[in-house]
Design an enzyme around this catalytic site. Structure first.
Site, PDB file in Angstrom:
ATOM      1  N   PHE A 182       0.812  -1.218   0.000  1.00 54.37           N
ATOM      2  CA  PHE A 182       0.000   0.000   0.000  1.00 54.37           C
ATOM      3  C   PHE A 182       0.848   1.272   0.000  1.00 54.37           C
ATOM      4  CE2 PHE A 182      -1.718  -3.185   3.089  1.00 54.37           C
ATOM      5  CZ  PHE A 182      -2.407  -3.927   2.148  1.00 54.37           C
ATOM      6  N   CYS A 183       1.998   1.195  -0.690  1.00 57.39           N
ATOM      7  CA  CYS A 183       2.917   2.347  -0.801  1.00 57.39           C
ATOM      8  C   CYS A 183       3.378   2.846   0.558  1.00 57.39           C
ATOM      9  CB  CYS A 183       2.261   3.489  -1.592  1.00 57.39           C
ATOM     10  SG  CYS A 183       1.866   3.071  -3.286  1.00 57.39           S
ATOM     11  N   ASN A 184       3.490   1.929   1.521  1.00 60.42           N
ATOM     12  CA  ASN A 184       3.933   2.286   2.870  1.00 60.42           C
ATOM     13  C   ASN A 184       5.052   1.327   3.270  1.00 60.42           C
ATOM     14  OD1 ASN A 184       4.164   2.867   5.664  1.00 60.42           O
ATOM     15  ND2 ASN A 184       2.034   3.527   5.725  1.00 60.42           N
TER      16      ASN A 184
END
Length: 829
Positions: free
Chosen positions: A437-439
């Site tokens: 999740f782009c984290n």
């Protein structure tokens, strides 16, 4: 009402469904979200859904009024200007930000707002950019601006020792424990004293530092205590020397959290807050905001100027004067005024329900589902679900995030890959999200991935959003579900049923006499020593053009590439991509036929009146090129514009028709039963994905159909499939169901073949033609997934390579033919 819902309402009835609103959630769902019938949407953290009534109001507004470019004095321009001004005040009100203290800057989204801060912040060599490990890549990206200006960058972990319920009390530094990671700095200069020795101090008196954290982590749902704002700004979060003169500003990434709990800037006066409106009420997309404190806005140093941002400029000399209005200075060019005009129709829904009620509603669902997931146990009492982030036991129910991020384990302790979960969820009509999740910080933290793990995963070919979901026994990402204001109890219950039916180990069940373990599937019945019945070749099918229709024959010659002319042609898109039915379902309507005597390929399409004829023996003189097809390099020859135009019109998009002229040889790397490798293959490969031929058993298809029939108890028309649904090259009859899974080698007549293993099926088998239309359904893949799944793959049919006649380095082979009716003999692993 069933008992489980009664129990849910007994616990959460006061918070679930908006009892104080004019309409409850079930009524809203039925009236304004008709498109969700049969769908379970659980990706509100990715994007919440717009209401149909909301969109009707937007259309009515835009078709009833005239809104012009705001950069003018006309009536339409002034009408748009008034709406933009009202929208700014509405956004500030949503965050309880006084217009005296804050400004609302419209951007193309939260990411653009973060980029604006990074570009314009007054970085210096004495500055420090500090952020929590749990942050979106869009926040991490700000460090590029800081590092290029010589600033120090520092990632920290923040652990809260106090109670979330103490948010409104007097904040104390003892509430938090800060763990520092290594300093980041570019260049060969000596590090400044900023961020050194446990201090957030600066070495000179007039520098500015920035601290960034999310109000809610988009990976885990962890809610951060907003008391961090005051403590950071006052320099109380860690011990600071008395000589500290640098000042700290605070940025809150509220993109995830603002849908249910927008930061209250009247209580927690952050300098910058960013948001995207599609996260709150679904529409418009491509519109966000930077809420910035006046003092912070005055420090932002904008370099570029554009239309609307300057009071005056001269074209041929260095003269430009910025406007005094900070919104006009920071917003480049004409803002998306029609999208901004649509905001009020979204806020109308939120105002009707209230954010506090939305928070309670979504928390009730998340708390219920999380509890049920933690209670799920395999037969051996081991947990099925591993949940990351806040535990229900540590958080009051109404403070629970609407997000649940997890991975699933098998009974033997190995992981179900997130891609497998996503594939099965899609078949069940469940929309969720997988990956990191782009984290990256939160992902590594919760999955226990070290720096070396992350680097080795990348070197192994893993990148964001790919299918490499488990590497060296560790998951590389997770599964996330998230509830929104329109989520219902039924959504929650359907998701829980999906977990139970797809991943929870069950007692061994029997179906039509074939014993199967529904969790750890042994794909074949263990009967390899039994006498093989009379097995014969029933059908031969050739597919000259990849993904187009094939044709059946009574007999056909074999070559080193398998069946002669099989998948020797394909279509490339305008960007060089390979076109398949997954991408272009219209390919399934193109009919093909090869006449060996005439030496021609005939192609027909319902969209073309003329039949295309292509010589099989013609030596093409057109440019020869190389293409990559699923990692295999091929030399290809192309055709003239007449042929390309025919196919382009047949599928409704520009394409190029090419023929395989040569392929690199590759060896078999398939590990068969007991880990043994099949012998090397030096056979030529046409445009196939893996093996040269796909074998399907009629008896296996019959067993599948019996399962499709038995599961069809909902009154819907019975669905049956035939062998052609799976695009086989050879169909056999007379064997027991799934005997083919055990076959190591196969002989048909005088031709022999080696197994390359089972065929991993995808949603392409759910597509079928009906009255010239491509019909999509969940079957038969959904049923196959219930009993033919192994380590994330849904297996049906077996791939074989033809190797007979290859001797040493010679590629010549005596031409052999397959003939319908020939006996099939096999040897097992």
């Amino acid at each position: 009402m069933d008992r489980s819902k009664e129990e849910f309402l007994e616990q959460f009835g006061a918070d679930y469904g908006y009892p104080a609103a004019p309409r409850g959630v079930d009524e809203m769902r039925a009236a304004d979200f008709k498109r969700l019938e049969g769908t379970v949407y659980l990706d509100h953290a990715g994007a919440t859904l717009y209401s149909e009534a909301q969109m009707a109001n937007v259309v009515k507004d835009l078709t009833s009024n005239v809104y012009g470019n705001p950069h003018s004095q006309s009536d339409s321009s002034m009408a748009a200007t008034d709406l933009v001004t009202a929208a700014r005040h509405q956004v500030l009100k949503y965050f309880n930000a006084s217009p005296r203290d804050y400004k609302c800057i419209f951007t193309s989204g939260a990411t653009a707002a973060l980029k604006l801060v990074g570009e314009c912040f007054p970085w210096s060599r004495e500055s420090c950019y500090m952020y929590t490990m749990e942050n979106h890549n869009s926040v991490l990206g700000i460090r590029e601006y800081a590092l290029r200006k010589g600033a120090t960058v520092l990632a920290v972990d923040v652990e809260e020792d106090g109670d979330l319920e103490n948010n409104h009390g007097s904040p104390s530094p003892s509430m938090f424990k800060i763990s520092r990671h290594s300093n980041q700095r570019r260049g060969d200069n000596v590090l400044s004293h900023s961020c050194q020795n446990g201090s957030l101090s600066a070495i000179s008196g007039n520098n500015w530092n920035l601290f960034a954290f999310p109000s809610e982590c988009n990976f885990s749902g962890q809610k951060f205590n907003l008391n961090l704002v005051k403590l950071i700004k006052e320099g109380k979060i860690v011990e600071l020397p008395s000589s500290q003169q640098g000042q700290w500003m605070v940025l809150i990434d509220a993109a995830k959290g603002c849908a249910t709990e927008p930061p209250n800037l009247g209580v927690y006066p952050a300098d910058f807050v960013v948001c995207s409106f599609y996260k709150i009420f679904g529409y418009p997309t491509g519109l966000g905001a930077l809420i910035v404190k006046n003092e912070a806005a005055s420090l932002l140093n904008k370099t570029y100027f554009s239309g609307g941002t300057v009071a005056a400029s001269i074209a041929d000399i260095d003269f430009a004067k910025q406007r005094k209005n900070i919104e006009q200075v920071l917003e480049d060019g004409t803002i998306s005024f029609l999208s901004i005009a649509s905001l009020r129709h979204g806020f109308k829904i939120i105002d009707m329900l209230t954010t506090s009620a939305i928070a309670r509603h979504t928390a009730s669902l998340a708390t219920y589902v999380r509890k049920k997931m933690l209670e799920m146990k395999h037969n051996n009492k081991k947990n099925v679900c591993i949940i990351y982030g806040q535990q229900a036991s540590k958080v009051a129910d109404l403070k629970m995030s609407p997000t649940i991020t997890f991975n699933l384990k098998r009974e033997d302790g190995t992981w179900f890959g997130y891609r497998e979960v996503e594939k099965l969820a899609s078949l069940s009509g469940i929309h969720l999200r997988t990956g990191c999740f782009c984290n990256p910080g939160a992902c590594a933290k919760y999955l226990g991935l070290s720096h070396s793990d992350l680097v080795s995963n990348f070197e192994a070919g893993h990148v964001c959003w790919d299918d490499n979901d488990v590497i060296k026994g560790k998951p590389t990402g997770a599964v996330r579900i998230s509830f929104g204001y329109i989520s219902t109890y039924q959504d929650a219950e359907e998701f829980l049923k999906f977990l139970e039916s797809s991943f929870l180990s069950k007692p061994i069940a029997s179906n039509n006499g074939y014993t199967l373990n529904m969790n750890m599937l042994n794909l074949v019945d263990n009967r390899s020593q039994q006498v093989v019945p009379d097995v014969r070749l029933k059908s031969i099918i050739i597919y000259p053009v990849k993904s187009c229709q094939g044709f059946s024959v009574q007999s056909w010659p074999l070559t080193t590439g398998g069946l002669k002319y099989d998948r020797e042609w394909l279509l490339q898109g305008s960007g060089g991509e390979i076109l398949t039915q997954k991408r272009v379902p219209e390919l399934g309507s193109i009919r093909t036929l090869i006449n060996l005597e005439l030496g021609k390929l005939f192609v027909e399409s319902p969209k073309r009146k003329d039949k295309l004829q292509i010589s099989l023996l013609e030596n093409l003189t057109h440019l020869t090129a190389e293409v990559d097809v699923y990692g295999q390099r091929y030399e290809v020859e192309s055709y003239d514009d007449k042929v390309n135009t025919w196919f382009s019109e047949a599928i409704g998009r520009h394409c190029t028709f090419v023929r395989c002229s040569n392929s690199k040889k590759r060896s078999c790397t398939f590990a068969g039963k007991n880990g043994r490798l099949c012998r090397d293959t030096r056979s030529k490969l046409s445009f196939v994905n893996e093996g040269q031929l796909l074998l399907i058993s009629e008896q296996s298809v019959s067993d599948l159909n019996s399962r499709l029939s038995s599961s069809n108890g909902n009154g819907k028309q019975q669905m049956l499939v035939d062998a052609m649904r799976f695009r086989p090259n050879i169909v056999i009859s007379g064997s027991m169901p799934y005997d083919e899974d055990n076959w190591k080698e196969l002989c048909i007549g005088e031709a022999c073949f080696t197994s390359m293993g089972g065929c991993n099926r995808c949603q392409m088998i759910n597509l079928h033609q009906s009255s010239g239309q491509v019909i999509k359904s969940k079957e038969p893949l959904a049923t196959l997934a219930s009993y033919r799944r192994e380590k994330g793959k849904i297996m049906f049919g077996v791939l074989f390579n033809y190797e007979d006649g290859l001797d040493g380095e010679e590629e010549t082979v005596a031409e052999r033919w397959l003939q319908v009716g020939q006996e099939v003999h096999s040897s097992t692993w």
